[in-house]
Design an enzyme around this catalytic site. Structure first.
Site, PDB file in Angstrom:
ATOM      1  N   HIS A   3      -5.618  -3.576   5.559  1.00 15.29           N
ATOM      2  CA  HIS A   3      -5.163  -3.917   4.295  1.00 15.29           C
ATOM      3  C   HIS A   3      -6.436  -4.440   3.487  1.00 15.29           C
ATOM      4  CE1 HIS A   3      -2.976  -4.798   0.454  1.00 15.29           C
ATOM      5  NE2 HIS A   3      -3.306  -6.162   0.506  1.00 15.29           N
ATOM      6  N   ASP A  52       0.733  -1.112   0.039  1.00 15.87           N
ATOM      7  CA  ASP A  52       0.010  -0.046  -0.214  1.00 15.87           C
ATOM      8  C   ASP A  52       0.773   1.167  -0.085  1.00 15.87           C
ATOM      9  OD1 ASP A  52      -2.315  -1.379   0.014  1.00 15.87           O
ATOM     10  OD2 ASP A  52      -1.794  -1.897   2.503  1.00 15.87           O
TER      11      ASP A  52
HETATM   12  N1  LIG Z   1      -0.435  -8.304   1.811  1.00 10.69           N
HETATM   13  C1  LIG Z   1      -0.596  -7.922   0.617  1.00 10.69           C
HETATM   14  O1  LIG Z   1      -0.540  -6.568   0.487  1.00 10.69           O
HETATM   15  C2  LIG Z   1      -0.632  -8.917  -0.427  1.00 10.69           C
HETATM   16  C3  LIG Z   1      -1.184 -10.172  -0.085  1.00 10.69           C
HETATM   17  N2  LIG Z   1      -1.547 -11.167  -1.039  1.00 10.69           N
HETATM   18  C4  LIG Z   1      -2.038 -12.637  -0.950  1.00 10.69           C
HETATM   19  O2  LIG Z   1      -0.945 -13.651  -0.867  1.00 10.69           O
HETATM   20  C5  LIG Z   1      -1.262 -14.652  -0.815  1.00 10.69           C
HETATM   21  C6  LIG Z   1      -0.701 -15.569  -2.102  1.00 10.69           C
HETATM   22  O3  LIG Z   1      -0.636 -14.879  -3.241  1.00 10.69           O
HETATM   23  P1  LIG Z   1      -0.053 -15.344  -4.704  1.00 10.69           P
HETATM   24  O4  LIG Z   1       1.184 -15.686  -4.375  1.00 10.69           O
HETATM   25  O5  LIG Z   1      -0.291 -14.730  -5.689  1.00 10.69           O
HETATM   26  O6  LIG Z   1      -0.799 -16.774  -4.690  1.00 10.69           O
HETATM   27  P2  LIG Z   1      -0.315 -18.240  -5.391  1.00 10.69           P
HETATM   28  O7  LIG Z   1      -1.613 -19.047  -5.659  1.00 10.69           O
HETATM   29  O8  LIG Z   1       0.241 -18.057  -6.815  1.00 10.69           O
HETATM   30  O9  LIG Z   1       0.827 -19.004  -4.553  1.00 10.69           O
HETATM   31  C7  LIG Z   1       0.237 -19.276  -3.308  1.00 10.69           C
HETATM   32  C8  LIG Z   1       1.191 -20.386  -2.807  1.00 10.69           C
HETATM   33  O10 LIG Z   1       0.632 -20.853  -1.758  1.00 10.69           O
HETATM   34  C9  LIG Z   1       0.733 -22.302  -1.459  1.00 10.69           C
HETATM   35  N3  LIG Z   1       0.134 -22.990  -0.592  1.00 10.69           N
HETATM   36  C10 LIG Z   1      -0.959 -23.233  -0.268  1.00 10.69           C
HETATM   37  N4  LIG Z   1      -1.477 -24.085   0.747  1.00 10.69           N
HETATM   38  C11 LIG Z   1      -0.371 -23.846   1.518  1.00 10.69           C
HETATM   39  C12 LIG Z   1      -0.005 -24.462   2.721  1.00 10.69           C
HETATM   40  N5  LIG Z   1      -0.853 -25.109   3.540  1.00 10.69           N
HETATM   41  N6  LIG Z   1       1.411 -24.399   3.184  1.00 10.69           N
HETATM   42  C13 LIG Z   1       2.230 -23.861   2.409  1.00 10.69           C
HETATM   43  N7  LIG Z   1       1.952 -22.941   1.205  1.00 10.69           N
HETATM   44  C14 LIG Z   1       0.660 -23.390   0.669  1.00 10.69           C
HETATM   45  C15 LIG Z   1       0.480 -22.880  -2.831  1.00 10.69           C
HETATM   46  O11 LIG Z   1       0.910 -24.019  -3.343  1.00 10.69           O
HETATM   47  C16 LIG Z   1       1.111 -21.767  -3.784  1.00 10.69           C
HETATM   48  O12 LIG Z   1       2.139 -21.980  -4.303  1.00 10.69           O
HETATM   49  C17 LIG Z   1      -2.627 -14.450  -1.367  1.00 10.69           C
HETATM   50  O13 LIG Z   1      -3.595 -14.824  -0.033  1.00 10.69           O
HETATM   51  C18 LIG Z   1      -2.746 -13.136  -1.941  1.00 10.69           C
HETATM   52  O14 LIG Z   1      -4.144 -12.539  -1.478  1.00 10.69           O
HETATM   53  C19 LIG Z   1      -1.293 -10.693  -2.497  1.00 10.69           C
HETATM   54  C20 LIG Z   1      -0.819  -9.437  -2.637  1.00 10.69           C
HETATM   55  C21 LIG Z   1      -0.521  -8.756  -1.727  1.00 10.69           C
HETATM   56  O1  LIG Z   2      -5.776  -7.272  -3.826  1.00 12.95           O
HETATM   57  C1  LIG Z   2      -5.418  -8.481  -3.878  1.00 12.95           C
HETATM   58  O2  LIG Z   2      -6.289  -9.451  -3.692  1.00 12.95           O
HETATM   59  C2  LIG Z   2      -3.957  -8.626  -3.347  1.00 12.95           C
HETATM   60  C3  LIG Z   2      -3.483  -7.663  -2.579  1.00 12.95           C
HETATM   61  O3  LIG Z   2      -3.896  -7.592  -1.087  1.00 12.95           O
HETATM   62  C4  LIG Z   2      -3.161  -6.477  -2.925  1.00 12.95           C
HETATM   63  O4  LIG Z   2      -2.577  -6.467  -4.324  1.00 12.95           O
HETATM   64  O5  LIG Z   2      -3.049  -5.288  -2.423  1.00 12.95           O
END
Ligand SMILES: NC(=O)C1=CN([C@@H]2O[C@H](COP(=O)(O)OP(=O)(O)OC[C@H]3O[C@@H](n4cnc5c(N)ncnc54)[C@H](O)[C@@H]3O)[C@@H](O)[C@H]2O)C=CC1
Ligand SMILES: O=C([O-])CC(=O)C(=O)O
Length: 357
Positions: free
Chosen positions: A221, A194
């Site tokens: 967030h 953010d």
């Molecule tokens: N805090 C923030 O600002 C942001 C948060 N996110 C969040 O981050 C998370 C991941 O996003 P992406 O990498 O795009 O998703 P993705 O689906 O590409 O990767 C997630 C990974 O987590 C793994 N996974 C699932 N269950 C698991 C477990 N029990 N133990 C270990 N690994 C496990 C999957 O196998 C996969 O490799 C989502 O919840 C998304 O909303 C995404 C962007 C910004």
């Molecule tokens: O928007 C989403 O789902 C992933 C996220 O938290 C971000 O990009 O800030």
């Protein structure tokens, strides 16, 4: 001579960490231990684990953490594909020793002895979904991973990325409380993206380099809980009412902008890996004892009546050693704060209830 031998040992450790036969794996463990000892001795280095390392965020974040000179040991854990990601990243000629862990039976080995655990595990959004729609699946994932942390590295700093952050951080806190290991200073919800977005969009409006801009983003967030404090932008800048509306909306909906542009292929991964690496580096610099490391994060807080809130925090050897107050807000921000608090209260309670009920 000794240096050359140590280097050779490290190379062998890196290569053999992917090999399966037990005798080779055993030798690799010995060599890895030596490399770890060396890293812990002269050259400063921390042990970092990434949980969800094979995902969209996880892979880029693994790459970036392998490039961080403060990292001596990098553990990559996921329930799928970690051998490939680990083999790939381990070929980078940087200092950190990389090791992969696959599936629940290897979670404890992945976590034992870690100084910092970064969690981007869980499902991402698709168009039309809110972050809260991810709660059903991600709450359970975060609970399991945090139970592992409580057992294997209760003193580690935890950087929680999995959405909905407004609920997953309270979930993690409840898991740690239940285990008797909760240290509020060590649990940080990552809201750096953010701030990264706010700096970028504000710089565009001001016509300056984003690296010169610092926008505090407070609250939480998700949507209206993301509250940029444009009245506190550095360098001091003023915005018209129209600019304030445009910037606030764009920052609050930055995640959705990416989700829609990716059209079903996930949410922000590259900018998120950048933001997570930036935040992890700040945590490591704090752990090392560097003074004046300040970042925004969603933490246990007494700044408002809510138990968790994102503000600037000072990072030190113990984690978030100081949680800063909000500072003076203008009328627009005061209204935004009330809206943010109303939504946040429900999301926090939902996380707490998930563990308590
Ligand atoms: N805090 C923030 O600002 C942001 C948060 N996110 C969040 O981050 C998370 C991941 O996003 P992406 O990498 O795009 O998703 P993705 O689906 O590409 O990767 C997630 C990974 O987590 C793994 N996974 C699932 N269950 C698991 C477990 N029990 N133990 C270990 N690994 C496990 C999957 O196998 C996969 O490799 C989502 O919840 C998304 O909303 C995404 C962007 C910004
Ligand atoms: O928007 C989403 O789902 C992933 C996220 O938290 C971000 O990009 O800030």
């Amino acid at each position: 001579m000794e240096l050359a031998r140590a280097g050779a040992n490290q190379r062998i450790a890196r290569i053999s960490s992917h090999l399966q036969p037990p005798n080779i794996q055993e030798r690799s463990d010995v060599l890895l231990k030596r490399a770890e000892c060396r890293a812990k001795g002269g050259a400063p280095g921390f042990k970092v684990a990434i949980l969800g390392a094979a995902g969209g965020i996880g892979q880029s974040l693994s790459l970036l953490m392998k490039m961080n000179p403060l990292v001596s040991v990098l553990h990559l854990y996921d329930v799928v594909n970690t051998p490939g990601v680990t083999a790939d990243v381990s070929h980078m000629d940087t200092g950190a020793v990389v090791r992969g862990f696959l599936g629940q039976p290897q979670l404890e080995s992945a976590l034992t002895g870690m100084d910092l655990v970064i969690i981007p595990a869980g499902v991402p959004r698709k168009p039309g979904m809110t972050r809260d729609d991810l709660f059903k699946i991600n709450a359970g994932i975060v609970r399991t991973l945090c139970e592992g942390i409580a057992k294997c590295c209760p003193s580690a700093i935890v950087n929680l990325i999995s959405n909905p952050v407004n609920s997953t951080v309270p979930i993690a806190a409840e898991v740690f409380k239940k285990a008797g290991t909760y240290d509020p200073k060590r649990l940080l919800g990552v809201t750096t993206l953010d701030v990264v977005r706010a700096n970028t969009f504000v710089a565009e409006v001001l016509g300056v380099d984003p690296r010169e801009v610092d926008v505090p983003v407070v609250g939480g967030h998700a949507g209206v809980t993301i509250l940029p404090l444009l009245s506190q932008v550095k360098p001091p800048s003023s915005f018209t009412a129209e600019e304030t509306d445009y910037l606030t909306n764009r920052i609050q909906n930055g995640g959705t902008e990416v989700v829609e542009a990716k059209a079903g292929a996930g949410s922000a991964t590259l900018s998120m890996a950048y933001a997570a690496a930036k935040f992890a580096d700040a945590c490591l610099r704090g752990l090392k004892g560097e003074a004046g490391v300040v970042e925004c994060a969603f933490v246990d807080s007494q700044v408002t009546e809510l138990p968790f809130f994102a503000t600037k925090v000072r990072l030190g050897r113990a984690g978030a050693e100081e949680v800063y107050q909000l500072g003076p807000l203008n009328e627009y921000e005061r209204i935004g704060l009330e809206k943010a608090k109303r939504e946040l209260a429900g999301s926090i309670q939902k996380g707490v209830d998930f563990i308590r009920k």
